[in-house]
Design an enzyme around this catalytic site. Structure first.
Site, short mmCIF file in Angstrom:
data_model
loop_
_atom_site.label_atom_id
_atom_site.label_comp_id
_atom_site.label_asym_id
_atom_site.label_seq_id
_atom_site.Cartn_x
_atom_site.Cartn_y
_atom_site.Cartn_z
N LYS A 26 -8.55 43.79 4.10
CA LYS A 26 -7.82 42.53 3.96
C LYS A 26 -8.39 41.48 4.89
CE LYS A 26 -4.58 41.42 6.53
NZ LYS A 26 -3.39 41.31 7.38
N SER A 27 -8.67 41.85 6.14
CA SER A 27 -9.16 40.88 7.12
C SER A 27 -10.48 40.27 6.66
CB SER A 27 -9.33 41.56 8.48
OG SER A 27 -8.10 42.02 8.98
N ARG A 31 -10.93 36.25 5.13
CA ARG A 31 -11.90 35.37 5.82
C ARG A 31 -13.00 34.95 4.86
NH1 ARG A 31 -9.45 38.23 9.64
NH2 ARG A 31 -9.38 37.49 11.82
N GLY A 94 0.32 36.72 7.45
CA GLY A 94 0.00 35.90 8.61
C GLY A 94 -1.30 35.15 8.46
N ARG A 122 8.16 34.15 12.34
CA ARG A 122 6.86 34.48 12.95
C ARG A 122 6.25 33.24 13.60
NH1 ARG A 122 2.89 38.34 9.70
NH2 ARG A 122 2.05 38.47 11.82
N SER A 167 -4.45 36.58 17.96
CA SER A 167 -5.84 36.12 17.85
C SER A 167 -6.05 35.24 16.63
CB SER A 167 -6.78 37.33 17.77
OG SER A 167 -6.56 38.06 16.57
N GLU A 310 -2.67 46.72 15.62
CA GLU A 310 -2.27 47.08 14.26
C GLU A 310 -2.31 48.59 14.02
OE1 GLU A 310 -6.20 46.11 11.68
OE2 GLU A 310 -5.66 44.71 13.28
N ARG A 382 2.80 48.72 7.98
CA ARG A 382 2.37 49.67 9.01
C ARG A 382 3.51 50.62 9.41
NH1 ARG A 382 -2.85 48.86 8.00
NH2 ARG A 382 -3.58 46.78 8.58
N LYS A 407 1.27 45.20 0.46
CA LYS A 407 0.75 44.05 1.20
C LYS A 407 -0.76 44.15 1.40
CE LYS A 407 1.16 42.06 5.87
NZ LYS A 407 1.27 40.62 5.56
#
Length: 425
Positions: A26-27, A31, A94, A122, A167, A310, A382, A407
């Site tokens: 996902k990250s 990006r 997020g 959040r 971050s 995470e 998670r 998700k």
């Protein structure tokens, strides 16, 4: 397939011996989508993760004027003129809530942001204040919903922020910074930034797109103004999503191989190799992938998970199963994730019999016998990962809202259930 709620977690009747393939990261996917939408020509995100978070990102960028074709496994992105009067649904993502506003600031007109009810709790104020400092006009608020009023360009320049909560505040500004008139010079002033590998990932991907990034000074990242070159990305497997699978090997004393594990990566999930080794597992990397073989008894650990928070839920589940005391620290920031993960883990693990103590920045465990019961997920994928690891070795664990795993992992319940030959629910 209809998934009951609560969902009976499958029970492993013997040590597992399996090879699994994971969906993409996902990250990396989100990006790559952002940079593709900012690029100077069309490009392709290959093997993109198709999950709620990434579909929300594609929809957000489409709402802003890019064309994102998600019909196949390779997503083609064509940059377009930024549209105003757009609405962005952040869901529970997020990365959408924090990465998209710096891009939307390039639009000429209002862009409205909102999301699921929990997202209104959040933190996002740090990034909104940073954008104000860079010349962007927006509503006077520090939470969703908010509306950003773009003018077609962003001045950019130097901004000082406290990114100790996430971050993502740094990555968000860096991703869009090359398109600002003066670029962006982000200085962190505060307690240590968590999850630094995610910023390293952002910097590495920017450089792949030809963007000049200076990260030579601690707590300072400078992006020079200039074009973002179009680059095709091949998305790696999501190594954080490997947590429950490798945790299954650790918990059952079995063996699991995760295919296509990269020899080098910027993903935080790479830390699972050292974490599981410290708990007594055998860990080896070969051409096929990463193999973890669990021990007869898990060893208690003292770990600082500040950079890889995470991973904390699955690691906490394993600590609850360990043969000795454990302490997880440096993770106060995960209170601001999908839920207050420290409080949630202490509550739910304790409800299953774990001897767990919640601290301001972590959790402590002492060995204790566990029993079945209902494990609440708080709409946090998670948390569900932690629950299924426990359910594999503890009788009659039921998982509330296991579908929240969508998700970042499509049909996780089906994939997980398929691992258990002769399992009982």
């Amino acid at each position: 397939m209809t998934i009951p709620d609560p969902w009976p977690a499958p029970r492993a009747l013997s040590p597992v011996d399996l090879t699994v393939s994971l969906p993409g990261s996902k990250s990396l996917t989100n990006r790559a989508l952002i940079l593709a939408a900012l690029a100077d020509a069309p490009s392709v995100v290959r093997r993109a993760l198709r999950s709620r978070d990434t579909v929300l990102m594609a929809a957000a960028l489409t709402a802003l004027g890019a064309a994102v074709d998600t019909s196949g496994s390779d997503w083609r992105v064509t940059p377009g003129p930024w549209r105003a009067d757009a609405e962005v649904d952040c869901g529970l993502a997020g990365t959408v809530m924090r990465f998209v506003p710096p891009v939307a600031a390039l639009a000429d007109g209002p862009v409205a942001f909102d999301g699921d009810p929990h997202m209104r709790n959040r933190p996002v104020g740090v990034m909104l204040d940073a954008l104000r400092g860079l010349g962007v006009r927006m509503d006077d608020t520090d939470r969703l919903p908010f509306t950003l009023h773009g003018t077609g360009s962003v001045r950019g320049g130097r901004v000082v922020i406290d990114a100790s909560a996430s971050s993502q505040f740094v990555s968000a500004l860096l991703l869009a910074g090359a398109r600002y008139e003066e670029g962006v010079d982000v200085v962190h002033d505060g307690p240590p930034v968590p999850s630094l590998p995610h910023i390293d990932m952002t910097v590495a991907m920017l450089r792949q797109h030809g963007v000049q990034v200076d990260a030579s000074v601690p707590d300072r990242w400078t992006v020079a103004p200039g074009p973002v070159k179009a680059v095709d990305h091949l998305i790696e497997p999501d190594l954080s999503n490997a947590g429950p699978f490798l945790g299954l090997a650790a918990a059952t004393g079995g063996r699991i191989t995760v295919r296509d594990w990269p020899a080098e990566t910027t993903q935080a999930g790479a830390a699972l190799r050292d974490i599981l080794s410290s708990m007594g597992c055998e860990v080896s990397l070969c051409e096929e992938g990463l193999t973890v073989t669990g021990p007869d008894r898990l060893v208690g650990v003292d770990l600082d998970l500040h950079d890889v928070g995470e991973l904390a839920p699955v690691v906490a589940a394993l600590c609850a199963l360990a043969d000795g005391p454990s302490h997880l620290r440096g993770i106060a920031h995960i209170r601001g994730h999908e839920t207050d993960r420290l409080a949630a883990l202490a509550t739910e693990l304790g409800a299953l019999g774990a001897d767990v103590t919640e601290h301001e920045d972590g959790l402590s465990f002492r060995p204790a016998p566990l029993h079945g019961g209902l494990f609440h997920t708080y709409s946090d994928h998670r948390m569900a990962h932690a629950a299924v690891v426990l359910g594999a070795v503890v009788d009659q664990v039921e998982v509330e809202n296991v579908t929240t795993t969508g998700k970042t992992f499509p049909d996780f319940p089906g994939t997980w259930s398929g691992l258990f030959t002769g399992a009982e629910g």
